[in-house]
Design a protein around this motif. Structure first.
Motif, mmCIF file in Angstrom:
data_model
loop_
_atom_site.group_PDB
_atom_site.id
_atom_site.type_symbol
_atom_site.label_atom_id
_atom_site.label_comp_id
_atom_site.label_asym_id
_atom_site.label_seq_id
_atom_site.Cartn_x
_atom_site.Cartn_y
_atom_site.Cartn_z
ATOM 1 N N ALA A 42 9.743 -5.249 -10.450
ATOM 2 C CA ALA A 42 9.212 -6.223 -9.501
ATOM 3 C C ALA A 42 8.673 -5.519 -8.257
ATOM 4 N N GLY A 43 9.372 -4.514 -7.785
ATOM 5 C CA GLY A 43 8.910 -3.754 -6.622
ATOM 6 C C GLY A 43 7.601 -3.041 -6.900
ATOM 7 N N PHE A 44 7.484 -2.475 -8.091
ATOM 8 C CA PHE A 44 6.247 -1.804 -8.475
ATOM 9 C C PHE A 44 5.094 -2.797 -8.526
ATOM 10 N N LYS A 45 5.340 -3.950 -9.119
ATOM 11 C CA LYS A 45 4.302 -4.978 -9.207
ATOM 12 C C LYS A 45 3.875 -5.438 -7.813
ATOM 13 N N ASP A 46 4.829 -5.538 -6.885
ATOM 14 C CA ASP A 46 4.484 -5.901 -5.504
ATOM 15 C C ASP A 46 3.571 -4.850 -4.879
ATOM 16 N N LYS A 47 3.862 -3.590 -5.130
ATOM 17 C CA LYS A 47 3.011 -2.520 -4.592
ATOM 18 C C LYS A 47 1.607 -2.589 -5.172
ATOM 19 N N VAL A 48 1.503 -2.904 -6.456
ATOM 20 C CA VAL A 48 0.190 -3.067 -7.078
ATOM 21 C C VAL A 48 -0.564 -4.206 -6.401
ATOM 22 N N GLU A 49 0.133 -5.303 -6.121
ATOM 23 C CA GLU A 49 -0.493 -6.428 -5.426
ATOM 24 C C GLU A 49 -0.960 -6.014 -4.024
ATOM 25 N N ASP A 50 -0.160 -5.191 -3.341
ATOM 26 C CA ASP A 50 -0.553 -4.700 -2.017
ATOM 27 C C ASP A 50 -1.843 -3.887 -2.098
ATOM 28 N N VAL A 51 -1.941 -3.044 -3.107
ATOM 29 C CA VAL A 51 -3.145 -2.219 -3.279
ATOM 30 C C VAL A 51 -4.345 -3.108 -3.575
ATOM 31 N N LYS A 52 -4.173 -4.084 -4.445
ATOM 32 C CA LYS A 52 -5.269 -5.010 -4.758
ATOM 33 C C LYS A 52 -5.739 -5.738 -3.498
ATOM 34 N N ASP A 53 -4.777 -6.215 -2.714
ATOM 35 C CA ASP A 53 -5.129 -6.938 -1.492
ATOM 36 C C ASP A 53 -5.877 -6.036 -0.514
ATOM 37 N N ALA A 54 -5.413 -4.811 -0.371
ATOM 38 C CA ALA A 54 -6.063 -3.871 0.538
ATOM 39 C C ALA A 54 -7.479 -3.547 0.059
ATOM 40 N N ALA A 55 -7.640 -3.364 -1.242
ATOM 41 C CA ALA A 55 -8.966 -3.067 -1.794
ATOM 42 C C ALA A 55 -9.903 -4.250 -1.585
ATOM 43 N N ARG A 56 -9.401 -5.438 -1.822
ATOM 44 C CA ARG A 56 -10.208 -6.644 -1.643
ATOM 45 C C ARG A 56 -10.614 -6.792 -0.175
ATOM 46 N N GLU A 57 -9.674 -6.554 0.725
ATOM 47 C CA GLU A 57 -9.964 -6.649 2.155
ATOM 48 C C GLU A 57 -10.994 -5.600 2.576
ATOM 49 N N GLY A 58 -10.838 -4.387 2.082
ATOM 50 C CA GLY A 58 -11.791 -3.317 2.392
ATOM 51 C C GLY A 58 -13.179 -3.651 1.884
ATOM 52 N N LEU A 59 -13.266 -4.198 0.691
ATOM 53 C CA LEU A 59 -14.553 -4.589 0.125
ATOM 54 C C LEU A 59 -15.186 -5.719 0.936
ATOM 55 N N ASP A 60 -14.381 -6.680 1.338
ATOM 56 C CA ASP A 60 -14.894 -7.775 2.173
ATOM 57 C C ASP A 60 -15.423 -7.248 3.503
ATOM 58 N N ASN A 61 -14.692 -6.319 4.118
ATOM 59 C CA ASN A 61 -15.144 -5.734 5.383
ATOM 60 C C ASN A 61 -16.453 -4.967 5.204
ATOM 61 N N LEU A 62 -16.560 -4.246 4.108
ATOM 62 C CA LEU A 62 -17.783 -3.497 3.820
ATOM 63 C C LEU A 62 -18.963 -4.455 3.628
ATOM 64 N N LYS A 63 -18.738 -5.525 2.897
ATOM 65 C CA LYS A 63 -19.801 -6.517 2.686
ATOM 66 C C LYS A 63 -20.273 -7.108 4.008
ATOM 67 N N ARG A 64 -19.323 -7.400 4.903
ATOM 68 C CA ARG A 64 -19.689 -7.948 6.227
ATOM 69 C C ARG A 64 -20.531 -6.969 7.034
ATOM 70 N N LYS A 65 -20.212 -5.689 6.938
ATOM 71 C CA LYS A 65 -20.956 -4.675 7.683
ATOM 72 C C LYS A 65 -22.376 -4.530 7.136
ATOM 73 N N ILE A 66 -22.516 -4.683 5.829
ATOM 74 C CA ILE A 66 -23.823 -4.544 5.198
ATOM 75 C C ILE A 66 -24.718 -5.734 5.558
ATOM 76 N N ASP A 67 -24.117 -6.921 5.595
ATOM 77 C CA ASP A 67 -24.891 -8.125 5.911
ATOM 78 C C ASP A 67 -25.212 -8.134 7.351
#
Length: 67
Positions: A42-67
């Motif tokens: 369960a702890g490992f799965k939580d860490k995977v979710e944290d990485v996914k969330d961080a990647a999604r947030e980073g991608l969203d920030n990048l998209k905002r900068k491009i627009d």
């Protein structure tokens, strides 16, 4: 992925804690180990979710900068 995954992970962690406690009370080392394993998964799965969330947030920030 989302809140559902996090809830499922918390449920698995809680179940693992319960197994570990039951194993400790009954003296069943195998059950204790299984509970610890469930918690680790369960702890490992939580860490995977944290990485996914961080990647999604980073991608969203990048998209905002491009627009």
């Amino acid at each position: 992925m989302g809140i559902d995954d996090r809830i499922q992970n918390k449920s698995e962690d809680f179940g693992g804690r319960a197994k570990e406690a039951a194993g400790a009370v009954s003296g069943n080392e195998e059950l204790k180990a299984e509970g610890r394993s469930d918690q680790a998964k369960a702890g490992f799965k939580d860490k995977v979710e944290d990485v996914k969330d961080a990647a999604r947030e980073g991608l969203d920030n990048l998209k905002r900068k491009i627009d």
